[in-house]
Design an enzyme around this catalytic site. Sequence first.
Site, PDB file in Angstrom:
ATOM      1  N   ASN A   8       6.693  -0.982   2.946  1.00  0.00           N
ATOM      2  CA  ASN A   8       7.032  -0.964   3.970  1.00  0.00           C
ATOM      3  C   ASN A   8       6.440  -1.734   5.161  1.00  0.00           C
ATOM      4  O   ASN A   8       5.277  -1.571   5.588  1.00  0.00           O
ATOM      5  CB  ASN A   8       6.734   0.500   4.911  1.00  0.00           C
ATOM      6  CG  ASN A   8       7.041   0.913   6.315  1.00  0.00           C
ATOM      7  OD1 ASN A   8       7.596  -0.002   6.773  1.00  0.00           O
ATOM      8  ND2 ASN A   8       7.006   2.163   6.889  1.00  0.00           N
ATOM      9  N   TRP A   9       7.039  -2.806   5.393  1.00  0.00           N
ATOM     10  CA  TRP A   9       6.486  -3.908   6.236  1.00  0.00           C
ATOM     11  C   TRP A   9       6.252  -3.694   7.857  1.00  0.00           C
ATOM     12  O   TRP A   9       5.781  -4.599   8.392  1.00  0.00           O
ATOM     13  CB  TRP A   9       7.158  -5.296   5.933  1.00  0.00           C
ATOM     14  CG  TRP A   9       7.245  -5.881   4.566  1.00  0.00           C
ATOM     15  CD1 TRP A   9       6.489  -5.303   3.433  1.00  0.00           C
ATOM     16  CD2 TRP A   9       7.785  -7.064   4.163  1.00  0.00           C
ATOM     17  NE1 TRP A   9       6.524  -6.211   2.559  1.00  0.00           N
ATOM     18  CE2 TRP A   9       7.533  -7.151   2.617  1.00  0.00           C
ATOM     19  CE3 TRP A   9       8.574  -8.075   4.579  1.00  0.00           C
ATOM     20  CZ2 TRP A   9       7.922  -8.304   2.012  1.00  0.00           C
ATOM     21  CZ3 TRP A   9       8.970  -8.974   3.602  1.00  0.00           C
ATOM     22  CH2 TRP A   9       8.543  -9.313   2.308  1.00  0.00           C
ATOM     23  N   LYS A  10       7.025  -2.641   8.121  1.00  0.00           N
ATOM     24  CA  LYS A  10       6.767  -2.341   9.557  1.00  0.00           C
ATOM     25  C   LYS A  10       7.202  -3.304  10.504  1.00  0.00           C
ATOM     26  O   LYS A  10       8.198  -4.120   9.917  1.00  0.00           O
ATOM     27  CB  LYS A  10       5.537  -1.635   9.904  1.00  0.00           C
ATOM     28  CG  LYS A  10       5.061  -0.652   8.967  1.00  0.00           C
ATOM     29  CD  LYS A  10       3.876   0.192   9.346  1.00  0.00           C
ATOM     30  CE  LYS A  10       3.688   1.442   8.184  1.00  0.00           C
ATOM     31  NZ  LYS A  10       2.634   2.329   8.722  1.00  0.00           N
ATOM     32  N   HIS A  93      10.557   8.125   8.674  1.00  0.00           N
ATOM     33  CA  HIS A  93       9.224   7.817   8.686  1.00  0.00           C
ATOM     34  C   HIS A  93       8.579   8.423  10.026  1.00  0.00           C
ATOM     35  O   HIS A  93       9.153   8.497  10.976  1.00  0.00           O
ATOM     36  CB  HIS A  93       9.139   6.355   8.801  1.00  0.00           C
ATOM     37  CG  HIS A  93       7.656   5.730   8.558  1.00  0.00           C
ATOM     38  ND1 HIS A  93       6.707   5.700   9.504  1.00  0.00           N
ATOM     39  CD2 HIS A  93       7.223   5.352   7.373  1.00  0.00           C
ATOM     40  CE1 HIS A  93       5.639   5.415   9.144  1.00  0.00           C
ATOM     41  NE2 HIS A  93       5.760   5.186   7.872  1.00  0.00           N
ATOM     42  N   GLU A  95       6.593   7.397  11.954  1.00  0.00           N
ATOM     43  CA  GLU A  95       6.405   6.655  13.262  1.00  0.00           C
ATOM     44  C   GLU A  95       7.862   6.794  14.113  1.00  0.00           C
ATOM     45  O   GLU A  95       7.863   6.501  15.334  1.00  0.00           O
ATOM     46  CB  GLU A  95       6.093   4.998  12.737  1.00  0.00           C
ATOM     47  CG  GLU A  95       4.599   4.911  12.538  1.00  0.00           C
ATOM     48  CD  GLU A  95       4.103   3.790  11.438  1.00  0.00           C
ATOM     49  OE1 GLU A  95       4.883   2.911  11.493  1.00  0.00           O
ATOM     50  OE2 GLU A  95       2.904   4.032  10.993  1.00  0.00           O
ATOM     51  N   GLU A 160       4.559  11.723   3.180  1.00  0.00           N
ATOM     52  CA  GLU A 160       3.492  10.877   3.686  1.00  0.00           C
ATOM     53  C   GLU A 160       2.942  11.697   5.161  1.00  0.00           C
ATOM     54  O   GLU A 160       3.462  11.789   5.981  1.00  0.00           O
ATOM     55  CB  GLU A 160       4.285   9.725   4.459  1.00  0.00           C
ATOM     56  CG  GLU A 160       4.977   8.456   3.669  1.00  0.00           C
ATOM     57  CD  GLU A 160       5.072   7.294   4.176  1.00  0.00           C
ATOM     58  OE1 GLU A 160       4.671   6.448   3.613  1.00  0.00           O
ATOM     59  OE2 GLU A 160       5.482   7.048   5.364  1.00  0.00           O
ATOM     60  N   GLY A 226       2.292   0.917   3.065  1.00  0.00           N
ATOM     61  CA  GLY A 226       2.357   0.239   4.389  1.00  0.00           C
ATOM     62  C   GLY A 226       1.369  -0.946   4.403  1.00  0.00           C
ATOM     63  O   GLY A 226       1.747  -2.008   4.060  1.00  0.00           O
ATOM     64  N   GLY A 227       0.233  -0.912   4.944  1.00  0.00           N
ATOM     65  CA  GLY A 227      -0.637  -2.117   5.208  1.00  0.00           C
ATOM     66  C   GLY A 227      -0.879  -2.852   3.856  1.00  0.00           C
ATOM     67  O   GLY A 227      -0.700  -4.221   3.808  1.00  0.00           O
TER      68      GLY A 227
HETATM   69  C1  PEP Z   1       3.488   4.017   5.852  1.00  0.00           C
HETATM   70  O1  PEP Z   1       3.463   3.825   6.870  1.00  0.00           O
HETATM   71  O2  PEP Z   1       4.468   4.071   5.123  1.00  0.00           O
HETATM   72  C2  PEP Z   1       2.348   3.651   5.021  1.00  0.00           C
HETATM   73  C3  PEP Z   1       2.065   4.418   3.995  1.00  0.00           C
HETATM   74  O3  PEP Z   1       1.228   3.203   5.596  1.00  0.00           O
HETATM   75  P1  PEP Z   1      -0.130   2.781   5.116  1.00  0.00           P
HETATM   76  O4  PEP Z   1      -0.042   2.357   3.684  1.00  0.00           O
HETATM   77  O5  PEP Z   1      -0.697   1.442   5.808  1.00  0.00           O
HETATM   78  O6  PEP Z   1      -0.991   3.894   5.342  1.00  0.00           O
END
Ligand code: PEP
Length: 243
Positions: A8-10, A93, A95, A160, A226-227
């Site tokens: 997930n590149w957001k 998600h 967010e 998540e 994500g990150g």
């Molecule tokens: C996400 O937002 O889907 C996620 C898992 O982020 P991170 O890996 O940065 O915690």
Amino acid sequence: MRPLIAGNWKMHGTLAEAAALAGAVRDGAGGLPADLLVCPPFLHVAAVAAALRGSAVAVGAQDCHAAAKGAHTGDVSAAMLRDAGATHVILGHSERRTDHGETDAAVRAKAAAAAGAGLVPVVCVGETEAERLGGQAEAVVSRQLAESLPDGFAGVVAYEPVWAIGTGRTPTEADIAAIHGTIRAALAARFGAAGGTTRILYGGSMKPGNAAAILALPDVDGGLVGGASLVAADFLAIARAAG
Ligand code: PEP
């Protein structure tokens, strides 16, 4: 089942950076023990899909509208995403639930629209820290699951925990296994055999260093990252850890 590692590149990256990241993922995607999916921002979906055409890496978006078309300023339909080369879409998600007030009912409508347009919905569920501390994690996730998945759901579920996203913190392995077991049981009860083969991803601070242990847990069928998905070497290392 074969794991899925989804990135997930957001809201990160220029067009050039997205193309470069996609290229680096594509170049390292051979012979991995997992399927790969990358989910760039809307604006980069078509270019990333073009860069990955013919490769083993699938492309998804991070949201879609529930309507097929219409007066919805700033929104994008599932059919538009399909047309741009996406095969998957992340929905619900945390967010989006927080920033845009998305309800379970809205996520359910979007998931139905996505499936109707030929996309695989990746529906996210997960408790907040207060809910976890209050002993409500399983109840919250069960409710989100029941209300966010449309009838006939044939997509992917991502667990998540909100408090684990971007924080470097993760639940214990026992807690992850417990929730994934609860999700599997709910899917099997509602969807029968199809629920038994639905991939359930874990997401929340998954990194190369913790991926192998998490991905080895029962009913963890991959990761939503994500990150760490913004660094091709880390994303690919997570995928290797699924073997
Ligand atoms: C996400 O937002 O889907 C996620 C898992 O982020 P991170 O890996 O940065 O915690």
